[in-house]
Each structure stands twice: as structure tokens, then as C-alpha cells.
Scaffold this active site. Structure first.
Site, PDB file in Angstrom:
ATOM      1  N   ALA A  97       0.819  -1.214   0.000  1.00 11.69           N
ATOM      2  CA  ALA A  97       0.000   0.000   0.000  1.00 11.69           C
ATOM      3  C   ALA A  97       0.854   1.266   0.000  1.00 11.69           C
ATOM      4  O   ALA A  97       0.439   2.283  -0.555  1.00 11.69           O
ATOM      5  CB  ALA A  97      -0.943  -0.009   1.192  1.00 11.69           C
ATOM      6  N   THR A  98       2.033   1.213   0.587  1.00 13.68           N
ATOM      7  CA  THR A  98       2.901   2.399   0.571  1.00 13.68           C
ATOM      8  C   THR A  98       3.218   2.770  -0.875  1.00 13.68           C
ATOM      9  O   THR A  98       3.099   3.935  -1.278  1.00 13.68           O
ATOM     10  CB  THR A  98       4.210   2.125   1.339  1.00 13.68           C
ATOM     11  OG1 THR A  98       3.877   1.820   2.698  1.00 13.68           O
ATOM     12  CG2 THR A  98       5.142   3.330   1.297  1.00 13.68           C
ATOM     13  N   ALA A 131      -1.858  -6.868   0.656  1.00  9.14           N
ATOM     14  CA  ALA A 131      -2.246  -8.231   1.035  1.00  9.14           C
ATOM     15  C   ALA A 131      -2.057  -8.511   2.527  1.00  9.14           C
ATOM     16  O   ALA A 131      -2.867  -9.208   3.140  1.00  9.14           O
ATOM     17  CB  ALA A 131      -1.428  -9.245   0.220  1.00  9.14           C
ATOM     18  N   HIS A 132      -1.007  -7.935   3.123  1.00 10.06           N
ATOM     19  CA  HIS A 132      -0.671  -8.372   4.488  1.00 10.06           C
ATOM     20  C   HIS A 132      -1.578  -7.803   5.579  1.00 10.06           C
ATOM     21  O   HIS A 132      -1.414  -8.128   6.750  1.00 10.06           O
ATOM     22  CB  HIS A 132       0.806  -8.098   4.817  1.00 10.06           C
ATOM     23  CG  HIS A 132       1.139  -6.678   5.166  1.00 10.06           C
ATOM     24  ND1 HIS A 132       1.229  -6.254   6.479  1.00 10.06           N
ATOM     25  CD2 HIS A 132       1.430  -5.610   4.413  1.00 10.06           C
ATOM     26  CE1 HIS A 132       1.565  -4.967   6.500  1.00 10.06           C
ATOM     27  NE2 HIS A 132       1.697  -4.559   5.250  1.00 10.06           N
ATOM     28  N   CYS A 167       7.271   6.200  18.163  1.00 10.22           N
ATOM     29  CA  CYS A 167       8.670   6.453  18.445  1.00 10.22           C
ATOM     30  C   CYS A 167       9.283   7.194  17.265  1.00 10.22           C
ATOM     31  O   CYS A 167       9.430   6.637  16.186  1.00 10.22           O
ATOM     32  CB  CYS A 167       9.372   5.127  18.653  1.00 10.22           C
ATOM     33  SG  CYS A 167      10.586   5.209  19.931  1.00 10.22           S
TER      34      CYS A 167
HETATM   35  C1  LIG Z   1      -0.395  -0.672   6.578  1.00  7.27           C
HETATM   36  C2  LIG Z   1      -0.931   0.503   5.877  1.00  7.27           C
HETATM   37  C3  LIG Z   1      -0.249   1.045   4.774  1.00  7.27           C
HETATM   38  C4  LIG Z   1       1.089   0.528   4.311  1.00  7.27           C
HETATM   39  O1  LIG Z   1       0.960  -0.717   3.685  1.00  7.27           O
HETATM   40  P1  LIG Z   1       2.269  -1.543   3.273  1.00  7.27           P
HETATM   41  O2  LIG Z   1       1.752  -2.638   2.415  1.00  7.27           O
HETATM   42  O3  LIG Z   1       2.825  -2.034   4.561  1.00  7.27           O
HETATM   43  O4  LIG Z   1       3.182  -0.627   2.557  1.00  7.27           O
HETATM   44  C5  LIG Z   1      -0.822   2.117   4.123  1.00  7.27           C
HETATM   45  N1  LIG Z   1      -1.993   2.631   4.519  1.00  7.27           N
HETATM   46  C6  LIG Z   1      -2.675   2.150   5.569  1.00  7.27           C
HETATM   47  C7  LIG Z   1      -3.966   2.769   5.967  1.00  7.27           C
HETATM   48  C8  LIG Z   1      -2.159   1.076   6.283  1.00  7.27           C
HETATM   49  O5  LIG Z   1      -2.823   0.615   7.334  1.00  7.27           O
END
Ligand SMILES: *Cc1c(COP(=O)(O)O)cnc(C)c1O
Length: 406
Positions: free
Chosen positions: A74-75, A203-204, A330
Site C-alpha cells: 500500500a505504501t 495483502a498483508h 517512536c
Molecule cells: C499498513 C498501511 C499502509 C502501508 O501498507 P504496506 O503494504 O505495509 O506498505 C498504508 N496505509 C494504511 C492505511 C495502512 O494501514
């Protein structure tokens, strides 16, 4: 309580469902082809696996498979959407509207856009975490190209009025981008019905593997395009080059299918457990508040502040057994109160005294019973050592105290 470990941090990451792992395994060992290899069965098998996953993922959010662009998470999807739209639509305008409570992946990408000549409005939210729709509409100018608002907040679980935001975007001819990471696979998401044009997810956070995500990019009415942020090969309709992570994508697809089939029953079970956790803690402790709108909230999340207790210290009383997150982040040198909770109007001490409980598919009733006991014991222990708590119990108005400077 035994030394059993209890995981209540599913908003940070979820365990990979064993059924997902099983589906992925053959793609490491036998079917290891490159999905872009067009002239032998290894490539065809890999491509078939990717195609099927793409269908499952598209179906989960009401999209067409051609509208799914695979990324590393998602990043990356947030970055591709925000920077990619900013670059692609430069001739139309340079203004983006977002919220102060967005994920860092959105906020940091927006800051980068500002450095490149863009203009970004960061709207504050109301005390319950929801966007003020009138303020949102008033912020739109003739330079606005996109509104980026997350579906559900990762810290509070608060769900934004997506349909209404979609209507505002439609009315003003502005693209609607949403980080749907915390909602996808947990509650129904239909990008077409909501008028979403770009959606980032991973996915995670839905029982799939880490390191694979997707960006939904609307193809019709309007046909949206984003400028690629990686060059080389022109995979994924030219928007994201790089050899596809076939096992990861296959796992993502299986995770999406399981979520679609099981989300209704999971959500119902988890909301009952979440409510039990909340009720249990509030029945055994004084001075507990729930942060964020309780009605428009993800079924498996609750964010609670335990007044006059410092969250990090509290967590140390049970973190060998129970994994969750506190409302402190942190940074390089210090412990900063969560910017999301501060945006809801919480003072530093209330933000520092908060814990986020995020339940998941593998959370059991026994987990919740044990968590209530451990957290209540921890809060009572911390308060028994606290002179501030003693003063509060003696009826001293803590606001009126003038602490001596030294
Ligand atoms: C975890 C998260 C992300 C980042 O996702 P990654 O796959 O770890 O890069 C982005 N946006 C939200 C709202 C999240 O909870």
C-alpha cells in the site's frame, strides 16, 4: 494467565492464513516462471496464476481485473496514485486535498508533491475523526485535481462517509483516491458504487503475504492514468514496471477470495468480541474513554484511553503476552503522541494513555477474556503507583495545579 501469546495488533499486520500459504507454495517450487515469458509453459502457468488472482482481487472491491495494478504494497500504491496523478494531470491543476489523519504513505507523498510545485490542503477532522463534508467541498478550487481520503483509519478504525465524498468529487469533476487498506477484505467495498477512481491496498492486512499490494485505477468514465514512478519493461499497462511477484500475487488473490467469502461472518464475530473487550474494560476500570466515532467504525477495532496512565509503560506490564499498539509513536529521539489522536482533539496525555486493540480472524474468546484481565490488572497496577491518580481520587482538580518549573 499462562505464558500464551495473544495477538491484538491486526491493523499493523495479519498472520498469513495457512490456506493462503498452501496456495502460494507451488509457485515457488514448480510453477516458478516469469509471468511475462510468453513462449513456454512456465510463463503461461505463472500468467494464469496472476490472472486468476487479479480476478479475485478485482471482485473483492467491485472492479474490473484490468483495473488492478500490482505493486509491492500500500505504501507504493499510495505513492503511485498521488505522485502519478500529480504528474499526469499537471496541465489540469496542481491542487490535492487530503486529511491530517491519513497514513504517512499518503501524507509524505503529498509533502513530496508540494516540493515539486504542488499545493496540498490538509483538512482537520471533527472530534470523532470524521471529515467535515461542507469544509471538504469548500476547499475545492478550479486547480483541484484529486481528493485523497482513506476509507477506514488504521489507528481508530473510523470509517469516512465514502459515498458522500464520491458525490462531491463527481459534482466537481475531481478524482477520488482512497487508501482502502484497512477496509478491503473486512467490510464491503465497491469502488464503482462509491465513485472511487483510485484505491490503494495491500495483502498483508487481509491475511495475505507481506510485500505485495495493488492500486485500482478506474478505466472508464473517467479513464484515469497515472505517470509511472518506475521505468523499465512497461509491465502493468505501463504504470508499474518490474517482474511480477507471482507467489505473492497468487497469495493475495487467495486472501481476497477468502475475505470475500468469510468477511460477513468474521465481522459479526469480531464485533461481538470487540464489544466484549470494550465492555469488560469499562466495567472493571474507571476513567476510560473510547476514541473516535463508535458508530462509523471498523467492527474489529477499538482505540481506548486509560486516563492518568502512560500507554507505553502500561504495555510493558503485559507485552510479553499481549501484542497491541499504543497511541505513541517512536520518532528519532522521543516518544511523540499519535498525530491521528491529536487531530481528534486529544491532549498529549490522553493520546499517550491510549491503546489500539485490533482483532482478527484468529482471535478467540479466550484471547479477549485474558486481554481484559491483563489490561485491567496493568492499569490498576500503574494507577496504584501514580501520585497523579492519587490526587485525582482525592478530588483534586488536576487542571488547576500549577506544576513547578525547574
Ligand atoms: C499498513 C498501511 C499502509 C502501508 O501498507 P504496506 O503494504 O505495509 O506498505 C498504508 N496505509 C494504511 C492505511 C495502512 O494501514
Amino acid at each position: 494467565m499462562s505464558n500464551r501469546r495473544i495477538y491484538l495488533d491486526n491493523n499493523a499486520t495479519t498472520p498469513t492464513d495457512p490456506r493462503v500459504v498452501e496456495t502460494m507454495l507451488p509457485y515457488f517450487t514448480n510453477m516458478y516462471g516469469n509471468a511475462a515469458s510468453r513462449n513456454h509453459p512456465y510463463g503461461w502457468e505463472a500468467e494464469e496464476g496472476v490472472d486468476y488472482a487479479r480476478e479475485q482481487i478485482a471482485q473483492l472491491i467491485g472492479a474490473d481485473p484490468k483495473e488492478i495494478i500490482f505493486t509491492s504494497g500500500a505504501t507504493e500504491s499510495d505513492n503511485l496514485a498521488i505522485k502519478g496523478v500529480f504528474e499526469m494531470y499537471a496541465r489540469k491543476g496542481n491542487h490535492i486535498i487530503t486529511l491530517t489523519t491519513e497514513h504517512k504513505a499518503v501524507l509524505d507523498a503529498c509533502q513530496k508533491v508540494e516540493k515539486k510545485g504542488g499545493s496540498v490542503t490538509y483538512l482537520d477532522v471533527k472530534g470523532d475523526g470524521l471529515v467535515d463534508l461542507a469544509e471538504l467541498e469548500a476547499a475545492i478550487t478550479d486547480k483541484t485535481i484529486m481528493i485523497s481520503i482513506m476509507f477506514a483509519n488504521n489507528e481508530t478504525g473510523v470509517i469516512q462517509p465514502m459515498k458522500e465524498i464520491g458525490e462531491i468529487c463527481q459534482k466537481h469533476g475531481v478524482l477520488f483516491m482512497s487508501d482502502i487498506t484497512q477496509a478491503a477484505g473486512k467490510i464491503p467495498v465497491d469502488v464503482k458504487e462509491l465513485g472511487i477512481h483510485l484505491a490503494a491496498f495491500t495483502a498483508h492486512k487481509m491475511y495475505g503475504p507481506k510485500g505485495v499490494g495493488a492500486l485500482f485505477v478506474n478505466r472508464k468514465g473517467p479513464r484515469v492514468k497515472v505517470t509511472a514512478q518506475l521505468d523499465g519493461g512497461g509491465h502493468e499497462r505501463g504504470m508499474r514496471s518490474g517482474t511480477l511477484n507471482v507467489p505473492g500475487i497468487v497469495g493475495f488473490g487467495k486472501a481476497a477470495k477468502l475475505c470475500r467469502e468469510e468477511m460477513a461472518q468474521d465481522a459479526q464475530r469480531l464485533s461481538q468480541l470487540r464489544d466484549k473487550l470494550q465492555t469488560g474494560l469499562m466495567a472493571s476500570l474507571e476513567e476510560v474513554v473510547i476514541n473516535g466515532n463508535e458508530e462509523h467504525r471498523m467492527p474489529h477495532v477499538t482505540n481506548m484511553s486509560f486516563k492518568h496512565v502512560e500507554g507505553e509503560g502500561l504495555m510493558m506490564t503485559f507485552n510479553q503476552n499481549i501484542a497491541l499498539s499504543s497511541g505513541s509513536a517512536c520518532t528519532s529521539a522521543s516518544l511523540e503522541p499519535s498525530y491521528v489522536l491529536k487531530a481528534l482533539g486529544l491532549g498529549d496525555d490522553l493520546a499517550h494513555s491510549s491503546l489500539r486493540f485490533s482483532l482478527g480472524r484468529f482471535t478467540t474468546e479466550e484471547d479477549i477474556d485474558d486481554a481484559i484481565k491483563a489490561v485491567a490488572d496493568g492499569v490498576n497496577h500503574m494507577r496504584s503507583l501514580s501520585p497523579i491518580w492519587e490526587m485525582y481520587k482525592e478530588g483534586i482538580d488536576l487542571e488547576s495545579i500549577e506544576w513547578s518549573e525547574h
